[in-house]
Design an enzyme around this catalytic site. Structure first.
Site, mmCIF file in Angstrom:
data_model
loop_
_atom_site.group_PDB
_atom_site.id
_atom_site.type_symbol
_atom_site.label_atom_id
_atom_site.label_comp_id
_atom_site.label_asym_id
_atom_site.label_seq_id
_atom_site.Cartn_x
_atom_site.Cartn_y
_atom_site.Cartn_z
ATOM 1 N N HIS A 154 4.819 0.121 -0.051
ATOM 2 C CA HIS A 154 5.566 -0.707 0.884
ATOM 3 C C HIS A 154 4.674 -1.786 1.484
ATOM 4 O O HIS A 154 3.453 -1.748 1.351
ATOM 5 C CB HIS A 154 6.192 0.148 1.992
ATOM 6 C CG HIS A 154 5.213 1.044 2.709
ATOM 7 N ND1 HIS A 154 4.699 2.192 2.140
ATOM 8 C CD2 HIS A 154 4.656 0.965 3.944
ATOM 9 C CE1 HIS A 154 3.868 2.781 2.993
ATOM 10 N NE2 HIS A 154 3.830 2.050 4.091
ATOM 11 N N ASP A 186 0.859 5.237 1.817
ATOM 12 C CA ASP A 186 0.211 5.962 2.915
ATOM 13 C C ASP A 186 -0.479 7.198 2.343
ATOM 14 O O ASP A 186 0.115 7.933 1.554
ATOM 15 C CB ASP A 186 1.234 6.373 3.968
ATOM 16 C CG ASP A 186 1.840 5.174 4.680
ATOM 17 O OD1 ASP A 186 1.183 4.114 4.728
ATOM 18 O OD2 ASP A 186 2.978 5.296 5.182
ATOM 19 N N ARG A 201 7.781 -8.365 15.554
ATOM 20 C CA ARG A 201 8.162 -7.045 15.055
ATOM 21 C C ARG A 201 7.154 -6.038 15.570
ATOM 22 O O ARG A 201 5.945 -6.287 15.537
ATOM 23 C CB ARG A 201 8.185 -7.019 13.524
ATOM 24 C CG ARG A 201 8.675 -5.685 12.931
ATOM 25 C CD ARG A 201 8.752 -5.765 11.406
ATOM 26 N NE ARG A 201 9.479 -4.633 10.844
ATOM 27 C CZ ARG A 201 8.941 -3.454 10.565
ATOM 28 N NH1 ARG A 201 7.635 -3.261 10.762
ATOM 29 N NH2 ARG A 201 9.674 -2.475 10.071
ATOM 30 N N HIS A 254 0.841 -1.187 0.000
ATOM 31 C CA HIS A 254 0.000 0.000 0.000
ATOM 32 C C HIS A 254 0.884 1.248 0.000
ATOM 33 O O HIS A 254 2.086 1.166 0.243
ATOM 34 C CB HIS A 254 -0.897 0.036 1.245
ATOM 35 C CG HIS A 254 -0.131 0.143 2.526
ATOM 36 N ND1 HIS A 254 0.582 -0.915 3.074
ATOM 37 C CD2 HIS A 254 0.070 1.196 3.374
ATOM 38 C CE1 HIS A 254 1.164 -0.528 4.189
ATOM 39 N NE2 HIS A 254 0.881 0.751 4.402
#
Length: 333
Positions: free
Chosen positions: A262, A207, A272, A205
């Site tokens: 990304h 941002d 993570r 996607h």
């Protein structure tokens, strides 16, 4: 530990394993105190849409403190975490990303950073120490905001925009629609039995906001897509920030800056955690290319729209959709 069966994993996105290019020597590293920072930022935003920021002024203590508080939350029993959700869009979310069917190997907390509308339900889950979490979030976000204001003002300087606060004033506005997200990607040992497959934690996607300010722990997973369509890994660095261009800034620079696509991949053995400040304008703000950046005779690549209009459109889309396509100008030059 609860072991998921193969059918359970099949509901998530699994992609073929490959060794993505490592950009450790190619991602621009910019020192915020460098006299050439403004020029380097513009170059990075034009060529990649992302850069690593060092000497940024945000204390490692505040980063680690918030990471600890976030891990405390995500390690709570599911029933306790559920009290902070469902995310609509603010609050706690688990696996389901948005309202349109996107699923990822991720849990998250999404908070509005406007003090007048900040979600309280997410903070209330910390039974026994809610103030510690609240303080950690507020201290961290305040420091990151200050740094983000400085970054976009340097970008304006590098672009030759006057006044230099043309971008930062949108983030500073008391009605700024900025938000803060904590993403937690739990380890997935089941992947060891799936030879040649990777598990998508958060799908590809861009941002939608002006800029995103990311800090993560030392677990790999973040990948960006280069202009030739190659996916490359971004080596983690828990002491630095990664700044990336959002859709709104791509429009405001008439495509000169690139909103970078990304995604995040899950890890077999390590969790993570990432902390992202999304700097957005007020909902009523009109988004269009800045006149001072248009050369004589250059037309706008985008139709003018309000941030509210774009946000609603983006919320209705899937993660991988090209969201700016609906707002591109049909005028040919």
């Amino acid at each position: 530990m609860v072991v998921l069966s193969q059918p359970a994993l099949d509901q998530f996105s699994l992609i073929k394993t490959y060794k993505p290019t490592n950009l450790s020597t190619e991602i621009p590293v910019i020192d915020l105190a460098d006299p050439d920072a403004k020029t380097l930022m513009v170059k990075a935003c034009e060529e990649i849409g992302l850069f690593k920021l060092v000497n940024h002024g945000v204390s490692l203590e505040s980063m680690m403190n918030l990471e600890t508080q976030a891990l405390n939350f995500f390690n709570l029993p599911q029933s306790d975490k559920d009290k902070a959700g469902p995310a609509d869009p603010f609050g706690y979310g688990d696996k389901r990303i948005g309202p349109n069917g996107d699923i990822g190997w991720v849990e998250y907390l999404l908070l509005n950073t406007n003090p007048q509308v900040t979600s309280q339900k997410s903070l209330a889950v910390f039974r026994g120490s809610p103030q510690k979490f609240r303080s950690a979030v507020e201290d961290y976000v305040l420091a990151v905001k200050r740094m983000a204001f400085q970054v976009v003002e340097l970008m304006a300087d590098g672009l030759g925009i006057e006044p230099r606060n043309v971008l930062s004033k949108l983030l500073r506005d008391e009605k700024s629609d900025s938000c803060f997200r904590l993403n937690y990607y739990p380890p997935c040992p089941e992947l060891q039995a799936l030879s040649g497959r990777n598990l998508v934690g958060f799908g590809e996607h861009t941002d939608p906001q002006i800029i995103s300010v990311l800090r993560s722990n030392n677990t790999t997973g973040l990948q960006i897509c280069t202009r030739d369509g190659t996916w490359v890994s971004v080596p983690p660095d828990q002491t630095s920030f990664f700044i990336n261009v959002g859709d709104a800034l791509q429009v405001m620079t008439n495509g000169r800056f690139r909103s970078v696509k990304h995604r995040v991949m899950a890890d077999k053995m390590k969790s993570r955690i990432s902390m992202i400040y999304f700097g957005g304008p007020p909902l009523s703000e009109k988004i269009a290319p800045l006149p001072s950046l248009l050369a004589e005779g250059e037309g706008s690549l985008y139709k003018e729209f309000t941030w509210c209009e774009y946000k609603i459109s983006a919320y209705k889309s899937r993660l991988a959709d090209y969201r700016l396509g609906l707002f591109e100008s049909n005028t040919s030059s």
